[in-house]
Design a protein around this motif. Sequence first.
Motif, PDB file in Angstrom:
ATOM      1  N   PHE A  93       0.813  -1.210   0.000  1.00 45.78           N
ATOM      2  CA  PHE A  93       0.000   0.000   0.000  1.00 45.78           C
ATOM      3  C   PHE A  93       0.852   1.267   0.000  1.00 45.78           C
ATOM      4  O   PHE A  93       0.676   2.152  -0.832  1.00 45.78           O
ATOM      5  CB  PHE A  93      -0.931  -0.010   1.224  1.00 45.78           C
ATOM      6  N   TYR A  94       1.794   1.359   0.937  1.00 46.68           N
ATOM      7  CA  TYR A  94       2.607   2.573   1.036  1.00 46.68           C
ATOM      8  C   TYR A  94       3.511   2.726  -0.185  1.00 46.68           C
ATOM      9  O   TYR A  94       3.769   3.839  -0.642  1.00 46.68           O
ATOM     10  CB  TYR A  94       3.421   2.585   2.331  1.00 46.68           C
ATOM     11  N   SER A  95       3.967   1.630  -0.733  1.00 49.41           N
ATOM     12  CA  SER A  95       4.781   1.689  -1.949  1.00 49.41           C
ATOM     13  C   SER A  95       3.953   2.251  -3.103  1.00 49.41           C
ATOM     14  O   SER A  95       4.407   3.114  -3.860  1.00 49.41           O
ATOM     15  CB  SER A  95       5.288   0.290  -2.292  1.00 49.41           C
ATOM     16  N   ARG A  96       2.726   1.775  -3.206  1.00 53.44           N
ATOM     17  CA  ARG A  96       1.835   2.206  -4.283  1.00 53.44           C
ATOM     18  C   ARG A  96       1.497   3.702  -4.180  1.00 53.44           C
ATOM     19  O   ARG A  96       1.575   4.424  -5.164  1.00 53.44           O
ATOM     20  CB  ARG A  96       0.564   1.355  -4.252  1.00 53.44           C
ATOM     21  N   ILE A  97       1.155   4.163  -2.987  1.00 51.00           N
ATOM     22  CA  ILE A  97       0.812   5.583  -2.863  1.00 51.00           C
ATOM     23  C   ILE A  97       2.053   6.459  -2.939  1.00 51.00           C
ATOM     24  O   ILE A  97       1.980   7.615  -3.349  1.00 51.00           O
ATOM     25  CB  ILE A  97      -0.020   5.901  -1.592  1.00 51.00           C
ATOM     26  N   GLY A  98       3.200   5.915  -2.582  1.00 54.31           N
ATOM     27  CA  GLY A  98       4.448   6.670  -2.706  1.00 54.31           C
ATOM     28  C   GLY A  98       4.794   6.916  -4.158  1.00 54.31           C
ATOM     29  O   GLY A  98       5.312   7.979  -4.523  1.00 54.31           O
ATOM     30  N   GLY A 102       3.440  13.237  -6.578  1.00 54.13           N
ATOM     31  CA  GLY A 102       2.754  14.454  -6.980  1.00 54.13           C
ATOM     32  C   GLY A 102       1.703  14.221  -8.044  1.00 54.13           C
ATOM     33  O   GLY A 102       1.007  15.147  -8.452  1.00 54.13           O
ATOM     34  N   ALA A 103       1.586  12.979  -8.553  1.00 58.50           N
ATOM     35  CA  ALA A 103       0.612  12.692  -9.599  1.00 58.50           C
ATOM     36  C   ALA A 103      -0.821  12.702  -9.073  1.00 58.50           C
ATOM     37  O   ALA A 103      -1.755  12.886  -9.839  1.00 58.50           O
ATOM     38  CB  ALA A 103       0.906  11.328 -10.230  1.00 58.50           C
ATOM     39  N   ALA A 104      -0.967  12.516  -7.748  1.00 52.91           N
ATOM     40  CA  ALA A 104      -2.307  12.528  -7.173  1.00 52.91           C
ATOM     41  C   ALA A 104      -2.877  13.933  -7.292  1.00 52.91           C
ATOM     42  O   ALA A 104      -2.196  14.915  -7.054  1.00 52.91           O
ATOM     43  CB  ALA A 104      -2.271  12.095  -5.717  1.00 52.91           C
TER      44      ALA A 104
END
Length: 111
Positions: A93-98, A102-104
């Motif tokens: 999870f943290y790897s994916r959101i990392g 800035g793309a979010a």
Amino acid sequence: MLSDDVENPVAMPVPEAGRKEASAVYSRYGPDHYRHIGKKGGTILKEKRGVEYYRMIAQKGGRANVTKYGLDHFSTMGKKGGNATKARQDPDFYSRIGKLGGAAKRQKKTS
């Protein structure tokens, strides 16, 4: 003048009278009545004072909590929340959101 078969009313303390009246209103109208009048009052207050009022009282409340509990309290709360998220989510999870970084898409601040 009162008739003989009617008792004289007995005075009761104000808080007790208030509780009795509130209980009667609740049993007559139900919880939706209170939700409706609360929303109505909140809407009127928002229209009257504006969004800035809520921002100001939120800042006051935040400062009061920092004064009351200290910064360590909020650090501990953040760690507990992070650990709970980690336990609830999959391992990457943290790897994916990392990787989103800035793309979010961010919301614009209104000030």
